[in-house]
Design a protein around this motif. Structure first.
Motif, PDB file in Angstrom:
ATOM      1  N   VAL A 139       0.831  -1.205   0.000  1.00  0.00           N
ATOM      2  CA  VAL A 139       0.000   0.000   0.000  1.00  0.00           C
ATOM      3  C   VAL A 139       0.868   1.260   0.000  1.00  0.00           C
ATOM      4  CG1 VAL A 139      -1.814   1.233   1.260  1.00  0.00           C
ATOM      5  CG2 VAL A 139      -1.844  -1.257   1.168  1.00  0.00           C
ATOM      6  N   GLY A 140       2.037   1.200   0.608  1.00  0.00           N
ATOM      7  CA  GLY A 140       2.946   2.339   0.647  1.00  0.00           C
ATOM      8  C   GLY A 140       3.386   2.795  -0.738  1.00  0.00           C
ATOM      9  N   PHE A 141       3.433   1.883  -1.700  1.00  0.00           N
ATOM     10  CA  PHE A 141       3.801   2.244  -3.069  1.00  0.00           C
ATOM     11  C   PHE A 141       2.853   3.315  -3.592  1.00  0.00           C
ATOM     12  CE2 PHE A 141       3.132   1.846  -7.629  1.00  0.00           C
ATOM     13  CZ  PHE A 141       4.427   1.889  -8.129  1.00  0.00           C
ATOM     14  N   TYR A 142       1.550   3.136  -3.333  1.00  0.00           N
ATOM     15  CA  TYR A 142       0.556   4.084  -3.838  1.00  0.00           C
ATOM     16  C   TYR A 142       0.669   5.432  -3.136  1.00  0.00           C
ATOM     17  CZ  TYR A 142      -1.168  -0.209  -5.832  1.00  0.00           C
ATOM     18  OH  TYR A 142      -1.256  -1.387  -6.512  1.00  0.00           O
ATOM     19  N   THR A 143       0.981   5.418  -1.866  1.00  0.00           N
ATOM     20  CA  THR A 143       1.185   6.671  -1.136  1.00  0.00           C
ATOM     21  C   THR A 143       2.371   7.431  -1.725  1.00  0.00           C
ATOM     22  OG1 THR A 143       0.313   5.650   0.869  1.00  0.00           O
ATOM     23  CG2 THR A 143       1.596   7.672   1.143  1.00  0.00           C
ATOM     24  N   CYS A 144       3.459   6.715  -1.990  1.00  0.00           N
ATOM     25  CA  CYS A 144       4.643   7.350  -2.590  1.00  0.00           C
ATOM     26  C   CYS A 144       4.359   7.886  -3.986  1.00  0.00           C
ATOM     27  CB  CYS A 144       5.800   6.356  -2.659  1.00  0.00           C
ATOM     28  SG  CYS A 144       6.495   5.967  -1.047  1.00  0.00           S
ATOM     29  N   ARG A 145       3.404   7.310  -4.666  1.00  0.00           N
ATOM     30  CA  ARG A 145       3.037   7.745  -6.014  1.00  0.00           C
ATOM     31  C   ARG A 145       1.998   8.861  -5.994  1.00  0.00           C
ATOM     32  NH1 ARG A 145       6.344   6.524 -10.152  1.00  0.00           N
ATOM     33  NH2 ARG A 145       7.639   4.899  -9.306  1.00  0.00           N
ATOM     34  N   GLY A 146       1.628   9.318  -4.806  1.00  0.00           N
ATOM     35  CA  GLY A 146       0.726  10.459  -4.700  1.00  0.00           C
ATOM     36  C   GLY A 146      -0.755  10.130  -4.642  1.00  0.00           C
ATOM     37  N   LEU A 147      -1.112   8.854  -4.545  1.00  0.00           N
ATOM     38  CA  LEU A 147      -2.520   8.511  -4.437  1.00  0.00           C
ATOM     39  C   LEU A 147      -3.024   8.849  -3.039  1.00  0.00           C
ATOM     40  CD1 LEU A 147      -1.472   6.604  -6.838  1.00  0.00           C
ATOM     41  CD2 LEU A 147      -3.622   5.435  -6.440  1.00  0.00           C
ATOM     42  N   THR A 148      -4.318   9.101  -2.938  1.00  0.00           N
ATOM     43  CA  THR A 148      -4.938   9.460  -1.668  1.00  0.00           C
ATOM     44  C   THR A 148      -5.845   8.328  -1.218  1.00  0.00           C
ATOM     45  OG1 THR A 148      -4.922  11.777  -2.326  1.00  0.00           O
ATOM     46  CG2 THR A 148      -6.375  11.171  -0.509  1.00  0.00           C
ATOM     47  N   HIS A 149      -5.690   7.942   0.030  1.00  0.00           N
ATOM     48  CA  HIS A 149      -6.528   6.913   0.625  1.00  0.00           C
ATOM     49  C   HIS A 149      -7.913   7.514   0.882  1.00  0.00           C
ATOM     50  CE1 HIS A 149      -7.584   3.648   3.316  1.00  0.00           C
ATOM     51  NE2 HIS A 149      -7.929   4.549   4.203  1.00  0.00           N
ATOM     52  N   ARG A 150      -8.957   6.996   0.234  1.00  0.00           N
ATOM     53  CA  ARG A 150     -10.302   7.568   0.346  1.00  0.00           C
ATOM     54  C   ARG A 150     -11.211   6.809   1.292  1.00  0.00           C
ATOM     55  NH1 ARG A 150      -9.780  12.456  -0.214  1.00  0.00           N
ATOM     56  NH2 ARG A 150      -9.093  13.136  -2.239  1.00  0.00           N
ATOM     57  N   ARG A 151     -11.232   5.491   1.196  1.00  0.00           N
ATOM     58  CA  ARG A 151     -12.143   4.709   2.027  1.00  0.00           C
ATOM     59  C   ARG A 151     -11.474   3.388   2.366  1.00  0.00           C
ATOM     60  NH1 ARG A 151     -17.620   3.663   0.607  1.00  0.00           N
ATOM     61  NH2 ARG A 151     -17.958   4.065   2.791  1.00  0.00           N
ATOM     62  N   GLU A 152     -11.964   2.727   3.407  1.00  0.00           N
ATOM     63  CA  GLU A 152     -11.447   1.414   3.763  1.00  0.00           C
ATOM     64  C   GLU A 152     -12.541   0.581   4.414  1.00  0.00           C
ATOM     65  OE1 GLU A 152      -9.290   1.454   7.991  1.00  0.00           O
ATOM     66  OE2 GLU A 152      -8.365   2.837   6.552  1.00  0.00           O
ATOM     67  N   GLU A 153     -12.358  -0.727   4.346  1.00  0.00           N
ATOM     68  CA  GLU A 153     -13.274  -1.658   4.997  1.00  0.00           C
ATOM     69  C   GLU A 153     -12.481  -2.883   5.428  1.00  0.00           C
ATOM     70  OE1 GLU A 153     -17.129  -4.417   3.958  1.00  0.00           O
ATOM     71  OE2 GLU A 153     -17.006  -2.433   3.023  1.00  0.00           O
ATOM     72  N   LYS A 154     -12.658  -3.269   6.674  1.00  0.00           N
ATOM     73  CA  LYS A 154     -11.976  -4.444   7.207  1.00  0.00           C
ATOM     74  C   LYS A 154     -12.877  -5.662   7.058  1.00  0.00           C
ATOM     75  CE  LYS A 154      -9.554  -6.110  11.299  1.00  0.00           C
ATOM     76  NZ  LYS A 154      -9.145  -5.777  12.679  1.00  0.00           N
ATOM     77  N   VAL A 155     -12.293  -6.776   6.600  1.00  0.00           N
ATOM     78  CA  VAL A 155     -13.019  -8.024   6.432  1.00  0.00           C
ATOM     79  C   VAL A 155     -12.381  -9.075   7.326  1.00  0.00           C
ATOM     80  CG1 VAL A 155     -13.576  -9.880   4.810  1.00  0.00           C
ATOM     81  CG2 VAL A 155     -13.711  -7.492   4.068  1.00  0.00           C
ATOM     82  N   GLU A 156     -13.209  -9.730   8.129  1.00  0.00           N
ATOM     83  CA  GLU A 156     -12.763 -10.837   8.977  1.00  0.00           C
ATOM     84  C   GLU A 156     -13.006 -12.133   8.212  1.00  0.00           C
ATOM     85  OE1 GLU A 156     -11.352 -10.356  11.917  1.00  0.00           O
ATOM     86  OE2 GLU A 156     -11.785  -8.215  12.081  1.00  0.00           O
ATOM     87  N   TRP A 157     -11.995 -13.000   8.147  1.00  0.00           N
ATOM     88  CA  TRP A 157     -12.100 -14.262   7.430  1.00  0.00           C
ATOM     89  C   TRP A 157     -12.422 -15.404   8.389  1.00  0.00           C
ATOM     90  CZ3 TRP A 157     -12.574 -13.199   2.570  1.00  0.00           C
ATOM     91  CH2 TRP A 157     -11.913 -12.103   2.031  1.00  0.00           C
ATOM     92  N   ASP A 158     -12.901 -16.499   7.848  1.00  0.00           N
ATOM     93  CA  ASP A 158     -13.278 -17.661   8.658  1.00  0.00           C
ATOM     94  C   ASP A 158     -12.102 -18.261   9.420  1.00  0.00           C
ATOM     95  OD1 ASP A 158     -15.864 -17.405   7.766  1.00  0.00           O
ATOM     96  OD2 ASP A 158     -15.647 -18.884   6.153  1.00  0.00           O
ATOM     97  N   ASP A 159     -10.883 -18.087   8.905  1.00  0.00           N
ATOM     98  CA  ASP A 159      -9.703 -18.662   9.566  1.00  0.00           C
ATOM     99  C   ASP A 159      -9.180 -17.788  10.713  1.00  0.00           C
ATOM    100  OD1 ASP A 159      -8.470 -16.509   8.327  1.00  0.00           O
ATOM    101  OD2 ASP A 159      -7.139 -17.724   7.079  1.00  0.00           O
ATOM    102  N   GLY A 160      -9.885 -16.692  11.014  1.00  0.00           N
ATOM    103  CA  GLY A 160      -9.480 -15.809  12.102  1.00  0.00           C
ATOM    104  C   GLY A 160      -8.650 -14.623  11.658  1.00  0.00           C
ATOM    105  N   GLY A 161      -8.169 -14.649  10.429  1.00  0.00           N
ATOM    106  CA  GLY A 161      -7.392 -13.529   9.912  1.00  0.00           C
ATOM    107  C   GLY A 161      -8.303 -12.415   9.423  1.00  0.00           C
ATOM    108  N   SER A 162      -7.690 -11.323   9.049  1.00  0.00           N
ATOM    109  CA  SER A 162      -8.462 -10.203   8.514  1.00  0.00           C
ATOM    110  C   SER A 162      -7.651  -9.483   7.443  1.00  0.00           C
ATOM    111  CB  SER A 162      -8.849  -9.226   9.624  1.00  0.00           C
ATOM    112  OG  SER A 162      -7.701  -8.619  10.165  1.00  0.00           O
ATOM    113  N   THR A 163      -8.359  -8.764   6.613  1.00  0.00           N
ATOM    114  CA  THR A 163      -7.754  -7.962   5.557  1.00  0.00           C
ATOM    115  C   THR A 163      -8.472  -6.627   5.522  1.00  0.00           C
ATOM    116  OG1 THR A 163      -7.336  -9.953   4.236  1.00  0.00           O
ATOM    117  CG2 THR A 163      -7.225  -7.842   3.083  1.00  0.00           C
ATOM    118  N   VAL A 164      -7.712  -5.547   5.371  1.00  0.00           N
ATOM    119  CA  VAL A 164      -8.315  -4.234   5.186  1.00  0.00           C
ATOM    120  C   VAL A 164      -8.224  -3.902   3.699  1.00  0.00           C
ATOM    121  CG1 VAL A 164      -8.266  -1.789   5.794  1.00  0.00           C
ATOM    122  CG2 VAL A 164      -7.646  -3.522   7.504  1.00  0.00           C
TER     123      VAL A 164
END
Length: 152
Positions: free
Chosen positions: A119-144
């Motif tokens: 994700v840092g690559f996009y920040t360095c390229r000048g992109l702006t973080h607009r929205r996010e959503e966290k997803v919980e997976w069945d195995d206990g992990g999560s991804t934003v």
């Protein structure tokens, strides 16, 4: 290409000035996806993978639905072989895409990414973080998942 092997790819969709004759292309693309995914329905792992893909697609739709800006283009796929990351290939591909965007009149674009990516690559390229959503997976992990916005 490195030693005859592809090491990165970037794909985008431009939504401005699309000739009517090209509007049918997504339909062919969707038919290809259906033909590719159909055999997966016959295995447990395949059905699980399809369910995960559909869940991510719903997250992406929610992220873009909440965006207030209109976009001219989307970066739909951006992959660089992890063994050569940091060597400039991603930057070259991204800069080349932005130049192509400029030539066709794209001013604002977006892409979806997640914590499994650099994700840092996009920040360095000048992109702006607009929205996010966290997803919980069945195995206990999560991804934003993120909606990133860029201007040309």
């Amino acid at each position: 290409m490195l030693h005859g092997r592809p090491v990165g790819v970037i794909l985008a969709r431009v939504d401005i000035n699309v000739p009517k004759r090209l509007c049918l292309l997504p339909n062919r693309h969707h038919r290809h996806i259906i033909r590719t995914l159909f055999p997966l329905l016959f295995s447990t792992a395949g059905r699980s993978g399809i369910a995960e893909m559909l869940r991510i697609n719903r997250v992406d739709r929610r992220l873009i639905r909440g965006a207030k800006n209109r976009y001219d283009a989307e970066v739909t796929l951006f992959l660089v072989d992890e063994r050569i990351r940091g060597g400039g290939v991603g930057g070259f591909l991204f800069d080349d895409l932005l130049e192509r965007f400029r030539r066709v009149g794209v001013r604002r674009y977006y892409l979806f990414t997640d914590t499994g990516c650099n994700v840092g690559f996009y920040t360095c390229r000048g992109l702006t973080h607009r929205r996010e959503e966290k997803v919980e997976w069945d195995d206990g992990g999560s991804t934003v998942f993120y909606l990133e916005e860029g201007t040309v």
